[in-house]
Design a protein around this motif. Sequence first.
Motif, short mmCIF file in Angstrom:
data_model
loop_
_atom_site.label_atom_id
_atom_site.label_comp_id
_atom_site.label_asym_id
_atom_site.label_seq_id
_atom_site.Cartn_x
_atom_site.Cartn_y
_atom_site.Cartn_z
N ARG A 1 -41.47 131.17 35.59
CA ARG A 1 -41.31 132.62 35.49
C ARG A 1 -42.65 133.32 35.23
N ARG A 2 -43.73 132.73 35.65
CA ARG A 2 -45.06 133.25 35.34
C ARG A 2 -45.20 134.73 35.66
N GLU B 1 -46.17 136.45 32.22
CA GLU B 1 -47.61 136.43 31.95
C GLU B 1 -48.09 137.67 31.19
N TRP B 2 -47.53 138.81 31.53
CA TRP B 2 -48.00 140.07 30.94
C TRP B 2 -47.69 140.20 29.45
N LEU C 1 -47.46 137.59 27.17
CA LEU C 1 -47.98 136.50 26.34
C LEU C 1 -49.38 136.86 25.85
N GLU C 2 -49.68 136.44 24.63
CA GLU C 2 -51.01 136.70 24.07
C GLU C 2 -52.02 135.74 24.68
N GLY C 3 -53.16 136.29 25.11
CA GLY C 3 -54.23 135.46 25.63
C GLY C 3 -54.00 135.04 27.07
N GLU C 4 -54.79 134.08 27.50
CA GLU C 4 -54.74 133.60 28.87
C GLU C 4 -53.52 132.70 29.07
N PHE C 5 -52.79 132.93 30.15
CA PHE C 5 -51.50 132.28 30.40
C PHE C 5 -51.57 130.75 30.32
N ASP C 6 -52.48 130.13 31.08
CA ASP C 6 -52.54 128.67 31.12
C ASP C 6 -52.85 128.07 29.75
N LYS C 7 -53.73 128.73 28.99
CA LYS C 7 -54.05 128.25 27.63
C LYS C 7 -52.83 128.38 26.73
N TYR C 8 -52.09 129.49 26.88
CA TYR C 8 -50.89 129.71 26.08
C TYR C 8 -49.87 128.59 26.33
N VAL C 9 -49.61 128.30 27.59
CA VAL C 9 -48.63 127.28 27.95
C VAL C 9 -49.10 125.90 27.46
#
Length: 163
Positions: free
Chosen positions: A69-70, A74-75, A77-85
């Motif tokens: 569901r990126r 994505e909008w 989530l805090e910070g950069e998406f890939d780092k968050y995941v």
Amino acid sequence: MSGAGAESTSGNHLRQLRAIRIPGDGRCLFRSVVHGAYLRSGKPSPSESLQKELADELRSEVADEFIRRRTDTEWFLEGEFDKYVTQIRKPHVWGGEPELLMCSHVLRMPITVYMSTNASDGLKIIAEYGQEYGKENPIRVLYHGYGHYDALQIPFGKTKSKW
């Protein structure tokens, strides 16, 4: 009684909820949701070791759901998406609202979050997720306001879920 709106106005219903203490090991959100899904399905409470195993499995599925569901997630989530995941996949990283939303999608079940109040019923609904999966008999979790979640149970509740 139908839906969470009825729950929030029913003092008797809220007084019937019983908190089930969940270990504070960074998995409490996922443990609470897993515990609630078991109760909702009519299964007995999972052992602490099974609860931990299922919580880690749910965490992994939630991370995968973020990726699926990126575009939609994505909008917020805090910070950069890939780092968050990558972070949320780690077993001791706390979860919050985004993870509760993804839990509802993974399990295809509604989740209602409560918080303690000073009112006579002692609890109020602060968030609801997964309403598109129905409003009856949601998974119920108690947020303590300092990063900890416990499971909530209605004694003698009848359930219809298959999880």
